[in-house]
Design an enzyme around this catalytic site. Structure first.
Site: not given
Ligand code: PXP
Length: 239
Positions: A44, A71, A192
């Protein structure tokens, strides 16, 4: 059907950047994640490049053999160019603002329908699978279909947050959202705050869950269990 585990390696870049050198080596970690069984790598990049740098994406692309997921917020022209140049398996569109600590909401796919449709068609024409990050809200899922996206990524923070209070209640909106997505033919990803405690219940109850992207908890668990064991532990939760 298996749910693919895509490891978000942003945190590895954060550790590396904290000292200015190349330890840990992001490229090696990404390849090791694949070697240890991860079926995808997620990055990301944010405009301030505070963790993943644009250069990292270019270097990762030729080394990866699993699904590469980039992302980000397409409002930055630089992000669009990065995705088109590197042609990942999937681009996940996230409406995060500048300097935001981490993503904290999904798209309003109704208000931003025109904008999302236009950018999604650019990526789809380049042969890149598209996914939009959304809350577990039926209207937003229906809106996502209208944008032409191939998949949605369900924003799971509220599931994770309320899991220990009442997991049945916490997952209910996600079950409903997934049901609607399946009816509409949208693929389903999620991410997330998923972790070793809440992942199995989520995967078991969300029909058609194609991919989870997990970063923070997985990298934190790796401090205790090591990266190889940790990836195995997460894969076991998805079986
Ligand atoms: N999906 C998206 C769109 C995110 O922005 C993130 C965090 O960057 C994640 C998934 C992964 O989340 P986590 O780091 O809490 O596992």
């Amino acid at each position: 059907m298996i749910t693919k585990l895509s490891v978000n390696i942003n945190k590895i870049a954060t550790i590396r950047n904290s000292r200015g050198g190349n330890t840990p080596d992001l490229l090696t970690v990404a390849m090791d994640c694949e070697r240890f069984g991860a079926q995808g790598i997620t990055v990301h990049p944010r405009p301030d490049e505070r963790h993943i740098r644009y250069k990292d994406v270019k270097e990762l692309k030729p080394l990866l053999h699993t699904e590469f997921n980039i992302e980000g917020n397409p409002k930055e022209q630089k992000f669009i160019e990065l995705v088109l140049e590197n042609k990942p398996t999937q681009v996940t569109l996230v409406p995060d603002g500048l300097g935001q600590l981490t993503s904290d909401h999904g798209w309003d796919t109704i208000t931003h329908k025109k904008y999302l449709s236009e950018i999604i068609s650019v990526f789809k024409n380049a042969g890149i699978r598209t996914s939009v990050f959304v809350d577990a809200d039926i209207k937003m899922i229906e809106g996502a279909l209208e944008t032409g996206a191939d998949r949605i990524e369900l924003y799971t923070e509220n599931y994770a947050k309320y899991y220990s209070d009442n997991r049945e209640k916490a997952i209910a909106p996600f079950v409903a959202a997934a049901k609607r997505a399946n009816e509409l033919g949208l693929g389903i990803n999620a991410g997330h705050d998923l972790n070793l405690q809440n992942l199995n219940f989520f995967a078991k109850n969300i029909e058609g869950l194609l991919e989870v992207s997990i970063g923070h908890a997985l990298i934190s668990d790796a401090l205790y269990f090591g990266l190889e064991n940790t990836i195995q532990l997460y894969l076991r939760e998805l079986k």
